[in-house]
Design a protein around this motif. Structure first.
Motif, PDB file in Angstrom:
ATOM      1  N   ILE A  38       9.489 -58.837 -31.383  1.00 49.04           N
ATOM      2  CA  ILE A  38      10.460 -59.319 -32.259  1.00 49.04           C
ATOM      3  C   ILE A  38      11.299 -60.445 -31.341  1.00 49.04           C
ATOM      4  N   PRO A  39      11.560 -61.601 -31.399  1.00 49.81           N
ATOM      5  CA  PRO A  39      12.224 -62.484 -30.740  1.00 49.81           C
ATOM      6  C   PRO A  39      13.749 -62.177 -30.811  1.00 49.81           C
ATOM      7  N   GLY A  40      14.456 -61.980 -29.920  1.00 50.85           N
ATOM      8  CA  GLY A  40      15.915 -61.432 -29.863  1.00 50.85           C
ATOM      9  C   GLY A  40      16.445 -60.147 -30.494  1.00 50.85           C
ATOM     10  N   ALA A  41      15.368 -59.334 -30.536  1.00 51.34           N
ATOM     11  CA  ALA A  41      15.479 -57.960 -30.801  1.00 51.34           C
ATOM     12  C   ALA A  41      16.179 -57.243 -29.788  1.00 51.34           C
ATOM     13  N   SER A  42      16.776 -56.246 -29.926  1.00 54.35           N
ATOM     14  CA  SER A  42      17.386 -55.355 -29.040  1.00 54.35           C
ATOM     15  C   SER A  42      17.012 -53.814 -29.320  1.00 54.35           C
ATOM     16  N   CYS A  43      17.206 -53.086 -28.436  1.00 55.50           N
ATOM     17  CA  CYS A  43      17.223 -51.406 -28.584  1.00 55.50           C
ATOM     18  C   CYS A  43      18.477 -50.791 -28.458  1.00 55.50           C
ATOM     19  N   ALA A  44      18.924 -49.800 -29.200  1.00 55.54           N
ATOM     20  CA  ALA A  44      20.184 -49.239 -28.933  1.00 55.54           C
ATOM     21  C   ALA A  44      19.924 -48.277 -28.055  1.00 55.54           C
ATOM     22  N   ASN A  45      21.038 -47.676 -27.383  1.00 53.80           N
ATOM     23  CA  ASN A  45      20.624 -46.616 -26.414  1.00 53.80           C
ATOM     24  C   ASN A  45      20.353 -45.348 -27.232  1.00 53.80           C
ATOM     25  N   PRO A  46      19.101 -44.797 -26.822  1.00 51.29           N
ATOM     26  CA  PRO A  46      18.601 -43.798 -27.380  1.00 51.29           C
ATOM     27  C   PRO A  46      19.171 -42.543 -27.105  1.00 51.29           C
ATOM     28  N   THR A  47      20.101 -42.334 -26.328  1.00 56.43           N
ATOM     29  CA  THR A  47      20.944 -41.026 -25.825  1.00 56.43           C
ATOM     30  C   THR A  47      22.340 -40.970 -26.457  1.00 56.43           C
ATOM     31  N   LEU A  48      22.484 -41.899 -27.446  1.00 52.50           N
ATOM     32  CA  LEU A  48      23.825 -41.637 -27.942  1.00 52.50           C
ATOM     33  C   LEU A  48      24.071 -40.359 -28.558  1.00 52.50           C
ATOM     34  N   SER A  49      25.384 -40.174 -28.558  1.00 50.95           N
ATOM     35  CA  SER A  49      25.752 -38.840 -29.211  1.00 50.95           C
ATOM     36  C   SER A  49      25.678 -38.984 -30.769  1.00 50.95           C
ATOM     37  N   LEU A  50      25.647 -37.943 -31.378  1.00 50.45           N
ATOM     38  CA  LEU A  50      25.579 -38.232 -32.866  1.00 50.45           C
ATOM     39  C   LEU A  50      26.644 -39.038 -33.492  1.00 50.45           C
ATOM     40  N   ARG A  51      28.170 -38.764 -32.998  1.00 44.77           N
ATOM     41  CA  ARG A  51      29.169 -39.482 -33.259  1.00 44.77           C
ATOM     42  C   ARG A  51      28.905 -40.962 -32.890  1.00 44.77           C
ATOM     43  N   SER A  52      28.136 -40.993 -31.932  1.00 43.84           N
ATOM     44  CA  SER A  52      28.391 -42.646 -31.337  1.00 43.84           C
ATOM     45  C   SER A  52      27.305 -43.256 -32.234  1.00 43.84           C
ATOM     46  N   PHE A  53      26.406 -42.706 -32.434  1.00 44.00           N
ATOM     47  CA  PHE A  53      25.284 -43.205 -33.309  1.00 44.00           C
ATOM     48  C   PHE A  53      25.684 -43.413 -34.931  1.00 44.00           C
ATOM     49  N   ALA A  54      26.695 -42.480 -35.126  1.00 45.73           N
ATOM     50  CA  ALA A  54      27.191 -42.872 -36.609  1.00 45.73           C
ATOM     51  C   ALA A  54      28.063 -43.986 -36.369  1.00 45.73           C
ATOM     52  N   ALA A  55      28.747 -44.261 -35.212  1.00 45.89           N
ATOM     53  CA  ALA A  55      29.600 -45.520 -35.270  1.00 45.89           C
ATOM     54  C   ALA A  55      28.782 -46.698 -35.221  1.00 45.89           C
ATOM     55  N   LEU A  56      27.587 -46.585 -34.543  1.00 41.77           N
ATOM     56  CA  LEU A  56      26.808 -47.668 -34.487  1.00 41.77           C
ATOM     57  C   LEU A  56      26.202 -48.078 -35.902  1.00 41.77           C
ATOM     58  N   LEU A  57      25.984 -47.087 -36.482  1.00 39.98           N
ATOM     59  CA  LEU A  57      25.365 -47.239 -37.981  1.00 39.98           C
ATOM     60  C   LEU A  57      26.472 -47.536 -38.845  1.00 39.98           C
ATOM     61  N   SER A  58      27.720 -47.396 -38.556  1.00 39.62           N
ATOM     62  CA  SER A  58      28.864 -47.831 -39.665  1.00 39.62           C
ATOM     63  C   SER A  58      29.015 -49.380 -39.351  1.00 39.62           C
ATOM     64  N   HIS A  59      28.423 -50.041 -38.463  1.00 31.14           N
ATOM     65  CA  HIS A  59      28.534 -51.620 -37.909  1.00 31.14           C
ATOM     66  C   HIS A  59      27.117 -52.347 -38.681  1.00 31.14           C
ATOM     67  N   VAL A  60      26.051 -51.625 -38.980  1.00 32.97           N
ATOM     68  CA  VAL A  60      24.864 -52.290 -39.367  1.00 32.97           C
ATOM     69  C   VAL A  60      25.065 -52.835 -40.996  1.00 32.97           C
ATOM     70  N   ASP A  61      24.440 -53.908 -41.211  1.00 28.30           N
ATOM     71  CA  ASP A  61      24.422 -54.237 -42.671  1.00 28.30           C
ATOM     72  C   ASP A  61      23.357 -53.815 -43.186  1.00 28.30           C
ATOM     73  N   LEU A  62      22.184 -53.312 -42.647  1.00 22.92           N
ATOM     74  CA  LEU A  62      21.140 -52.458 -43.521  1.00 22.92           C
ATOM     75  C   LEU A  62      20.423 -51.672 -42.505  1.00 22.92           C
ATOM     76  N   LEU A  63      19.865 -50.597 -42.955  1.00 27.68           N
ATOM     77  CA  LEU A  63      19.214 -49.595 -41.982  1.00 27.68           C
ATOM     78  C   LEU A  63      17.752 -49.512 -42.768  1.00 27.68           C
ATOM     79  N   ILE A  64      16.783 -49.811 -42.061  1.00 26.41           N
ATOM     80  CA  ILE A  64      15.219 -49.883 -42.649  1.00 26.41           C
ATOM     81  C   ILE A  64      14.839 -48.611 -41.802  1.00 26.41           C
ATOM     82  N   SER A  65      14.354 -47.466 -42.470  1.00 27.22           N
ATOM     83  CA  SER A  65      13.960 -46.283 -41.780  1.00 27.22           C
ATOM     84  C   SER A  65      12.917 -45.469 -42.589  1.00 27.22           C
TER      85      SER A  65
END
Length: 166
Positions: A62-89
């Protein structure tokens, strides 16, 4: 650490699941990511340390796609998700976490019934679910989840485009 874009809506794709029978094919996530990137969205892959190779495989197509740090703590992952406009899972914990954060979600369900384990009463969640195609369902013994193949990329892309993201 990744920088979150300010000019484009951010869509997170979460292609993993601890149970392989709940994993939508990587090729479908690639098709969705490419189409949404073409529509002007920034794509971010999320997952656990064990899913890093899957995340990188999908992001590399996917051109321009990036990967989040897969070792984020649950709190940090929640902070990341709070900034997304949509999650597809797939059917995973991040669906419920994003719903708790009141983020828009598209959750993919098969073979489990989202009425039992889905994002209940979350108005920002869209569930795409298909019935099991094998009787009886093998669940954790399933090597190829045919029921998930009933969900096509076009259905997910259309659902994403109707979310009217900022």
């Amino acid at each position: 650490q990744i920088s979150l874009p300010k000019s484009k809506p951010l869509i997170a794709l979460h292609p993993g699941s601890k149970d392989t029978f709940k994993r939508w094919p990587a090729e479908h996530f690639i098709a969705v990511g490419r189409a949404l990137e073409h529509h002007g969205y920034q794509i971010l892959l999320t997952g656990t340390h064990n899913e890093l190779s899957l995340m990188q495989h999908i992001a590399s197509h996917i051109p321009g796609a990036s990967c989040a740090n897969p070792t984020l703590s649950l709190r940090s992952f929640a902070a990341l998700l709070s900034h997304v406009d949509l999650l597809i899972s797939n059917d995973t914990g991040p669906v419920h976490l994003a719903c708790a954060l009141q983020r828009p979600v598209i959750a993919l369900y098969a073979p489990l019934d989202p009425a039992h384990c889905g994002p209940h009463k979350a108005p920002q969640a869209t569930t795409i679910a298909k019935r099991t195609s094998c009787q009886p369902c093998l669940k954790r013994k399933c090597q190829k989840p045919f029921c998930l193949l009933q969900i096509g990329p076009t259905e997910v892309i259309e659902a994403a485009l109707t979310k009217n993201l900022a």
